[in-house]
Structures are given as structure tokens and as C-alpha cells.
Design an enzyme around this catalytic site. Structure first.
Site, mmCIF file in Angstrom:
data_model
loop_
_atom_site.group_PDB
_atom_site.id
_atom_site.type_symbol
_atom_site.label_atom_id
_atom_site.label_comp_id
_atom_site.label_asym_id
_atom_site.label_seq_id
_atom_site.Cartn_x
_atom_site.Cartn_y
_atom_site.Cartn_z
ATOM 1 N N GLU A 10 11.093 39.125 -24.479
ATOM 2 C CA GLU A 10 12.300 39.696 -23.864
ATOM 3 C C GLU A 10 13.484 38.791 -24.184
ATOM 4 O O GLU A 10 13.493 37.623 -23.812
ATOM 5 C CB GLU A 10 12.102 39.785 -22.337
ATOM 6 C CG GLU A 10 13.363 40.207 -21.599
ATOM 7 C CD GLU A 10 13.214 40.097 -20.076
ATOM 8 O OE1 GLU A 10 12.094 40.222 -19.540
ATOM 9 O OE2 GLU A 10 14.244 39.857 -19.411
ATOM 10 N N THR A 33 17.999 41.549 -18.814
ATOM 11 C CA THR A 33 19.301 41.448 -18.162
ATOM 12 C C THR A 33 20.173 42.666 -18.466
ATOM 13 O O THR A 33 21.370 42.551 -18.740
ATOM 14 C CB THR A 33 20.032 40.122 -18.514
ATOM 15 O OG1 THR A 33 19.090 39.048 -18.529
ATOM 16 C CG2 THR A 33 21.087 39.781 -17.474
ATOM 17 N N ARG A 36 22.371 37.717 -22.085
ATOM 18 C CA ARG A 36 23.201 36.744 -21.365
ATOM 19 C C ARG A 36 24.057 35.927 -22.301
ATOM 20 O O ARG A 36 24.785 35.036 -21.859
ATOM 21 C CB ARG A 36 22.312 35.786 -20.564
ATOM 22 C CG ARG A 36 21.566 36.495 -19.475
ATOM 23 C CD ARG A 36 20.777 35.522 -18.637
ATOM 24 N NE ARG A 36 19.697 36.223 -18.000
ATOM 25 C CZ ARG A 36 18.700 35.653 -17.346
ATOM 26 N NH1 ARG A 36 18.655 34.335 -17.236
ATOM 27 N NH2 ARG A 36 17.764 36.373 -16.800
ATOM 28 N N LYS A 86 9.621 45.245 -12.148
ATOM 29 C CA LYS A 86 9.742 43.783 -12.190
ATOM 30 C C LYS A 86 9.978 43.325 -10.752
ATOM 31 O O LYS A 86 10.824 43.896 -10.055
ATOM 32 C CB LYS A 86 10.936 43.441 -13.083
ATOM 33 C CG LYS A 86 11.470 42.027 -12.962
ATOM 34 C CD LYS A 86 12.399 41.743 -14.134
ATOM 35 C CE LYS A 86 13.321 40.560 -13.844
ATOM 36 N NZ LYS A 86 13.608 39.779 -15.050
HETATM 37 C C1 3PG Z 1 14.644 36.473 -15.581
HETATM 38 O O1 3PG Z 1 15.673 36.882 -16.049
HETATM 39 O O2 3PG Z 1 13.631 37.173 -15.534
HETATM 40 C C2 3PG Z 1 14.600 35.120 -14.992
HETATM 41 O O3 3PG Z 1 15.829 34.509 -15.056
HETATM 42 C C3 3PG Z 1 13.570 34.235 -15.561
HETATM 43 O O4 3PG Z 1 13.336 33.323 -14.564
HETATM 44 P P1 3PG Z 1 12.816 31.854 -14.867
HETATM 45 O O5 3PG Z 1 13.854 31.199 -15.724
HETATM 46 O O6 3PG Z 1 12.676 31.220 -13.503
HETATM 47 O O7 3PG Z 1 11.501 31.975 -15.575
#
Ligand code: 3PG
Length: 203
Positions: A40, A68, A44, A128
Site C-alpha cells: 500500500e 490514505t 501522503r 480496516k
Molecule cells: C496507516 O496509514 O495505516 C497507518 O498510518 C500506519 O500506521 P503505523 O505507521 O503505526 O504502522
């Protein structure tokens, strides 16, 4: 491929923030070499959509999706870049409709039973859980499985090498997501060997 099959194939879904386009292909190859082939790329950074395009074109052994997703217009541009699925931290009716009209497998984010039931009513039974650890983590997922056993989750947010196996052991968890397999410092240092090791440990 339907969403549940993609996530079942993944088991561990690296969540990537790519700052430099040159990182995209070697990062995807390093993760695939360690056995993680569903990735994924989060929207961002300015280069995220182009990074998806490069990975989709150059690393055929990988299935790349976009994360995102916060605007309905995101679906068209990630689809054109070659993304095979889409992930959002949340769930809105506009996002759901856009995903359905673009016909891309969509993993929306929820954090409460009410949000999960709302998403389910609109045809989304694979969700999710975000942010998983602050929301209640393994305990929350166990509690939700009682009244809502038909829902399946990909918890993300706060997962690490030390806790992701506890999530994968749950009956309502198809896969887990997180950035721990591709730490920013290792990516910036182009330490692909280390990233392959982290991926191998996770897979
Ligand atoms: C996401 O977008 O799914 C999270 O920011 C990932 O979270 P993590 O950096 O705590 O793994």
C-alpha cells in the site's frame, strides 16, 4: 480479484510513505524479495501516485494499492496509475460511491461498531480497523467478533513486529497493515537488505 482474496494473499500489508520517487522500485523489490508482495502506497506525498505507476510498471511480482484515500477524486487517478485496490483511514458515503463507480476493491477504515455496521449496510464487509492499537487493538476485535462475526478486518495503526502475530491469530483478521516493515530511516538510507530481512520476518 476481490478484496478479501487480496488481503488473504497479503497477510502482512506494508504501509509505505514514499518521499523520493527513486525509492519506489527498489523498495517494492526489497519487500517482494522478503515475501511481501501486496503493498500500500499512501497518498501522503507529492510523488505517491507516480510511485504507484512506477511500481505497477516495473515490479510485476507485486500488487500495489493506494492508501490514505480521503477524496472521491482520488480513485480515478490511482486507478489510472495502476493501483489494484484502495484503502482509506475512514468511511464516507461519497468515498463508498466513488469506489463503487470506479470499480476498484476498496478497504474503508472504521473504529467503532456503529461505523462498521454503517459500512456493512452499504456493502462493505471487509474493513480496516484504524487506528488499531489506540482504538483497543486485539481486545476490541475480539469483542466485535461476537455481535458482528460476518465482518473481516485489516487492523492498522500501531502494529509492530512485537504484536502483529496476536492480531493474525484472530478469526476476524484477514491481514494486518503497518509501516514497521519499511522504517523511514532504512528507506532513506537505501538499506534494502535490511528491509528484505524485516519483510522476511513478517512473512
Ligand atoms: C496507516 O496509514 O495505516 C497507518 O498510518 C500506519 O500506521 P503505523 O505507521 O503505526 O504502522
Amino acid at each position: 480479484m476481490i478484496l478479501r482474496d487480496i488481503l488473504r494473499q497479503a497477510r502482512v500489508l506494508p504501509v509505505l510513505e514514499i518521499n523520493n520517487l527513486d525509492e519506489a522500485v527498489p523498495l517494492a523489490r526489497a519487500l517482494a524479495a522478503g515475501g511481501l508482495t501486496v503493498l500500500e502506497v499512501t497518498l501522503r506525498t507529492d510523488v505517491a501516485v507516480e510511485a504507484i505507476r512506477w511500481i505497477a510498471a516495473e515490479v510485476p511480482e507485486v500488487m500495489v494499492g493506494a492508501g490514505t484515500i480521503t477524496r472521491p477524486s482520488d480513485f480515478q487517478r490511482i486507478r489510472r496509475a495502476g493501483a489494484r485496490f484502495a484503502v482509506s483511514p475512514g468511511f464516507t458515503r461519497e468515498l463508498a460511491e466513488a469506489a463503487q463507480s470506479v470499480e476498484i476493491p476498496f478497504l474503508p477504515g472504521v473504529m467503532t461498531p456503529t461505523e462498521a455496521m454503517t459500512a456493512s449496510e452499504q456493502g462493505f464487509d471487509t474493513l480496516k480497523l484504524f487506528p488499531a492499537e489506540p482504538a483497543g487493538g486485539v481486545g476490541l476485535l475480539k469483542a466485535i467478533n461476537g455481535p458482528l462475526p460476518e465482518l473481516a478486518f485489516c487492523p492498522t495503526g500501531g502494529l509492530r513486529a512485537s504484536n502483529f502475530r496476536d492480531y493474525l491469530a484472530l478469526p476476524n483478521v484477514l491481514c494486518v497493515g503497518g509501516s514497521w516493515v519499511a522504517p523511514a530511516a532504512e528507506v532513506a538510507a537505501a538499506n534494502w537488505t535490511r528491509i528484505t530481512e524485516l519483510a522476511r520476518d513478517a512473512s
